[in-house]
Design an enzyme around this catalytic site. Structure first.
Site, PDB file in Angstrom:
ATOM      1  CG  HIS A 148      15.406  -2.003  -8.278  1.00 42.31           C
ATOM      2  ND1 HIS A 148      14.874  -0.829  -7.804  1.00 42.31           N
ATOM      3  CD2 HIS A 148      14.371  -2.720  -8.734  1.00 42.31           C
ATOM      4  CE1 HIS A 148      13.570  -0.851  -7.959  1.00 42.31           C
ATOM      5  NE2 HIS A 148      13.230  -1.995  -8.523  1.00 42.31           N
TER       6      HIS A 148
ATOM      7  CB  CYS B 250      -3.821  23.012 -21.769  1.00 39.63           C
ATOM      8  SG  CYS B 250      -5.108  23.705 -20.729  1.00 39.63           S
TER       9      CYS B 250
HETATM   10  C1  PEP Z   1      -5.507  22.497 -15.368  1.00 36.91           C
HETATM   11  O1  PEP Z   1      -6.183  22.687 -14.374  1.00 36.91           O
HETATM   12  O2  PEP Z   1      -5.462  21.414 -15.988  1.00 36.91           O
HETATM   13  C2  PEP Z   1      -4.645  23.569 -15.886  1.00 36.91           C
HETATM   14  C3  PEP Z   1      -3.981  23.427 -17.010  1.00 36.91           C
HETATM   15  O3  PEP Z   1      -4.514  24.675 -15.115  1.00 36.91           O
HETATM   16  P1  PEP Z   1      -3.601  24.762 -13.787  1.00 36.91           P
HETATM   17  O4  PEP Z   1      -2.791  23.515 -13.735  1.00 36.91           O
HETATM   18  O5  PEP Z   1      -2.804  25.991 -13.932  1.00 36.91           O
HETATM   19  O6  PEP Z   1      -4.636  24.856 -12.718  1.00 36.91           O
END
Ligand code: PEP
Ligand code: MG
Length: 862
Positions: free
Chosen positions: A423, A799
């Site tokens: 597994h 991001c």
């Molecule tokens: C987020 O909050 O998505 C971000 C990219 O910033 P951090 O993860 O640094 O708070």
């Protein structure tokens, strides 16, 4: 109730598809169309097999009579995609006392007994589910046969079934049921099969492979499974059936004379030449590199079955690119054949060759790559580590489905028991994580959370180890890891992906080392540089402390003055590494207290370094502490309350811009403000940054521009995106914080109950892993719409961690975002996933696509 005929004789023209009868059935039809010598074959559809599993068996006589008088047949599984596996093949169905007598006349009594014995063994184990210990392989003597029949009768309290119809019905039923079993279901789902995946079955007349010379069976492929390079690979074994030649490699012979020892090429040159001549026909006809199973019956070749050559990810890429480059398939096909989530296996780090290796456990190398992390001994502990972003190595006696979430959370998995198909091994390979199994030289005490190595050293929870899934070892500590090297085929394929995709891919890179990886993986820029990570180096931390403890603006200014050249160097490096590609720099985000010590020793050291009384330091730390730091003075709020910090960062960015521009590169830095919730915040910071830019331009006598962006991380920023976009060039969605704030759910604490929440179906997935398209996604769409309505050229991106997830990329593409930004190692996955999405998009009026659980579109048949 079943509507269509329960089985289909496979001919060149009969209607048959992988979606109704499975890939193997479709493949047999293609072999027939290519005039391969395939024995008579019949396919059972998914619908038929489902009916059988539900207890609705059809009449076997019509099926059997399609094979002529007294046939022996095999049954093989035929799922929609070969990768989804299926129950084991059963050969020689129809063998019984009467057949023993008649076959003894044609192929000799020993060969006939061997076939009967083999069938009894596999029927007993695969169908009657008897203990394999009683039915192990033996010499086909009369006694062995009598014993096997007696053992069966003993265990089952009935004689071995003699009726071919009963035998076949029992085999079909057992295979249909096995497909429905929980572990089979979990295994195939881990490989991407949808919940409702069906199983077809292929029933084929046996080509015996036993009898007068030259009789036997073998397996051949024309490329290496390891590298994908052209190479005749396989084995042949005289007087054998099925895949015996692979199972009994030591007795088997090589195929070509290139190897030492006897070969089929020498033993039976005509058959070898015939096999060799199939290579191009198969490749061109099936548009794939296939492995074929063949038999020789008195020198006559039969092709029984063909499956895609099993392959490492590296070989998969090489094969796809070679097929496209030779015009057998299109570049688009080549791209769609590489599952984006399989790429990490190619990309993984390895322990550096020159690193010292302090081996504490040895086992089987079940999944490649290397990872360093803290030891944990349970899945919940692994999930807790992940919630705190602490990499961990999960150690278990063996794993079970309850451990799957923990395996997702860990960076590597080590098990005391298990083998290459256990597994843990199967799941870890699916996840592309390093895994070592069967480490019997260690003693594990999961209760005490201790691992004792063969030499008696004890390792406890939290100790750092490195798992080397390529070598099959676990090492103490954190030896240097080597970045992966990527060959020409990989680069070619990725270049094709870039031509196909229609959304940008950038990397989140905080350090020059991250930026190097981002460049190597051809990220189109840096979408997020978290500048605070640059302050954690020992020498900088001291200056940070001075800045935090400064009583006056001058003292703070002096500390920042010392940080300025360090920051400028950071940015010069980033700009140089990225060579003109966009770099988005986020100004300081975390609450200041994150830089301060919490332990008594730490506080004492700090007091000593700053030459302050311990009580002053303690008071200062107390004064900075907040009830909810994540909702407190952080991000842009800090930038407004202590403007000197952002001013120093802006100056460092602009001076670096001027420095690098002097060397000829044109740089337009992108500056991004975190945790914004009001337009006024942006206005205030923008006017400060503008002033710094103007000052640097004058001082340096250079011209440069910059772009100002806002991170949308609070629901209010999303709602007010229209107002904010009027004064921002770009919006980047920080979906980590935005998810936290939309749910009102701490991203650092969610791990404690996320397992329960997902198990009980409160959340379908952990929203910190998979973008919550319904809720957070609605805010994204709303903000994107409001922003673009005031500024049609507004750049939009994501991001947060979701940026590297194929489902989230799909969402961002549909929402019209310009790019996604993800951690550097996920860049190739994101590039490939984006290409897949662009290539598989169907116009809205066509019928909806079917997705498997990995979000991949299922291939159409034909
Ligand atoms: C987020 O909050 O998505 C971000 C990219 O910033 P951090 O993860 O640094 O708070
Ligand atoms: Mg954030």
């Amino acid at each position: 109730m079943q509507k269509s005929a329960p089985f289909t004789e496979i001919t060149r023209t009969v209607a048959l598809s992988a979606e109704t009868h499975g890939q193997r059935a479709k493949c047999v039809q293609r072999l027939i169309r290519l005039d391969m010598p395939v024995p008579h074959t019949v396919a059972l559809s998914f619908e038929t097999v489902r009916a059988i599993a539900a207890g609705q068996m059809f009449d076997m006589s019509a099926l059997l009579s399609s094979f002529g008088a007294d046939p022996l047949v095999s049954v093989r599984p035929s799922p929609e995609l070969q990768e989804w596996g299926g129950p084991s093949t059963v050969l020689d169905i129809g063998m019984n006392d009467a057949m023993l007598l008649s076959l003894s006349e044609t192929i000799g009594s020993e060969a006939a007994r061997a076939i009967y014995l083999r069938f009894i063994q596999s029927f007993a184990v695969e169908v009657a589910r008897l203990d394999p210990e009683f039915f192990g392989p033996t010499e086909p003597t009369r006694d062995a046969l009598t014993e096997a029949l007696a053992a069966y009768e003993d265990e089952m309290e009935e004689p071995f079934p003699q009726s071919p119809a009963d035998q076949l019905a029992a085999v079909l039923k057992s295979m249909a049921r096995a497909w429905e079993g929980t572990s089979a279901r979990l295994l195939r789902q881990a490989k991407g099969a949808p919940v409702e995946a069906g199983l077809g079955l292929v029933v084929q007349r046996m080509a015996l492979g036993l009898g007068a010379p030259e009789s036997g069976s073998g397996v051949i492929q024309f490329v290496s499974s390891e590298t994908g390079h052209p190479q005749i690979t396989g084995r042949y074994l005289s007087q054998s059936q099925g895949r015996d030649a692979l199972a009994r490699r030591k007795e088997a012979m090589y195929l070509s004379r290139d190897h030492r020892g006897h070969s089929l090429e020498e033993a039976c040159p005509e058959a070898f030449a015939e096999l060799q001549s199939l290579s191009d026909i198969l490749r061109n006809g099936l548009r794939e590199e296939m492995q074929i199973e063949f038999t020789l019956d008195t020198g006559r070749l039969s092709v029984l079955d063909a499956v895609k050559v099993p392959r490492s990810s590296r070989a998969a890429v090489r094969i796809a690119v070679a097929l496209a480059e030779s015009g057998v398939i299109s570049k688009e096909d080549a791209l769609l054949r590489i599952e984006p989530r399989a790429l990490p296996e190619l990309l993984h780090r390895q322990v550096a060759l020159d690193a010292a290796r302090d081996v504490i456990a040895k086992g089987m190398a079940a999944s490649p790559g290397a990872a360093t992390g803290q030891l944990v001994f349970s899945a919940p502990a692994a999930q807790a580590c992940e919630a705190q972003e602490v990499p961990c190595i999960l150690v278990r006696t063996e794993t079970s489905p309850e451990d799957i979430r923990g395996m997702h959370a860990a960076v590597g998995v080590l098990t005391e028991r298990g083998g290459m198909t256990s597994h843990a091994a199967v799941i870890a390979r699916g996840l592309g994580k390093p895994c070592v199994v069967g480490t019997r030289d260690i003693t594990l005490d999961a209760k005490e959370k201790k691992l004792t190595s063969a030499d008696g050293r004890v390792f406890a929870e939290g100790d750092t180890v490195t798992l080397d899934g390529t070598a099959g070892t676990c090492l103490a500590g954190a030896p240097r890891l080597m970045e992966p090297s990527l060959d020409g085929s990989f680069r070619t394929l990725m270049a094709w992906a870039d031509q196909a995709r229609d959304i940008g891919i950038r990397a989140n890179a905080d350090t020059p080392a991250d930026a190097e990886v981002a460049r190597r993986f051809d990220a189109e820029g840096i979408g997020l540089c978290r500048t605070e990570h640059m302050f954690f180096d020992e020498d900088r931390l001291t200056v940070m402390h001075e800045m935090i403890f400064a009583d006056t603006a001058e003292a703070r200014g002096a500390a920042l003055e010392r940080l300025l050249p360090m920051q400028r160097e950071d940015f010069v490096h980033l700009f140089e590494i990225m060579r003109g590609k966009p770099v988005t720099i986020r100004l300081f985000d975390p609450p200041l207290h994150e830089f301060l010590p919490t332990s008594r020793d730490g506080i004492w050291n700090l007091a000593e370094a700053l030459d302050l009384p311990v009580s002053t330091v303690t008071q200062r730390i107390d004064a900075l502490s907040e009830y909810n730091p994540m909702l407190g003075m952080r991000g842009v709020r800090l930038g407004i309350a202590i403007p000197e910090i952002y001013a120093m960062q802006a100056r460092a960015i602009f001076e670096a811009t001027a420095d690098v521009s002097l060397k000829g590169a044109i740089i337009t830095p992108e500056i991004m403000l975190p945790l914004v919730s009001a337009r006024r915040e942006v206005e205030l910071i923008k006017s400060n940054i503008d002033a710094v830019a103007a000052a640097v331009r004058t001082e340096r006598g250079t011209r440069f521009g910059y772009r100002l962006g806002v991170m949308v991380e609070t629901p209010r920023a999303a709602l007010k995106a229209g107002e904010i976009a009027e004064i921002a060039d770009f919006l980047s969605f920080g979906t980590n914080d935005l998810t936290q704030m939309t749910y009102g759910l701490s991203r650092d604490d969610a791990g404690r109950f996320m397992g329960t929440y997902v198990q009980q179906g409160v959340f379908s997935e952990d929203p910190f892993h998979t973008l919550d398209a319904d809720g957070v996604g609605e805010l994204l769409n709303l903000a994107a719409g409001r922003g673009r309505s005031v500024r049609s050229d507004l750049t939009l991106s994501i991001c947060g961690e979701h940026g590297g997830d194929p489902d989230s990329i799909d969402f961002c593409r549909k929402a019209g975002f310009n790019y996604v930004s993800c951690s550097p190692f996920r860049v190739p996955v994101a590039r490939m996933a984006a290409a897949h999405l662009a290539l598989t998009e169907v116009p809205a009026e066509k019928k909806p696509r079917r997705f498997n659980i990995l979000g991949r579109v299922l291939r159409s048949g034909g």
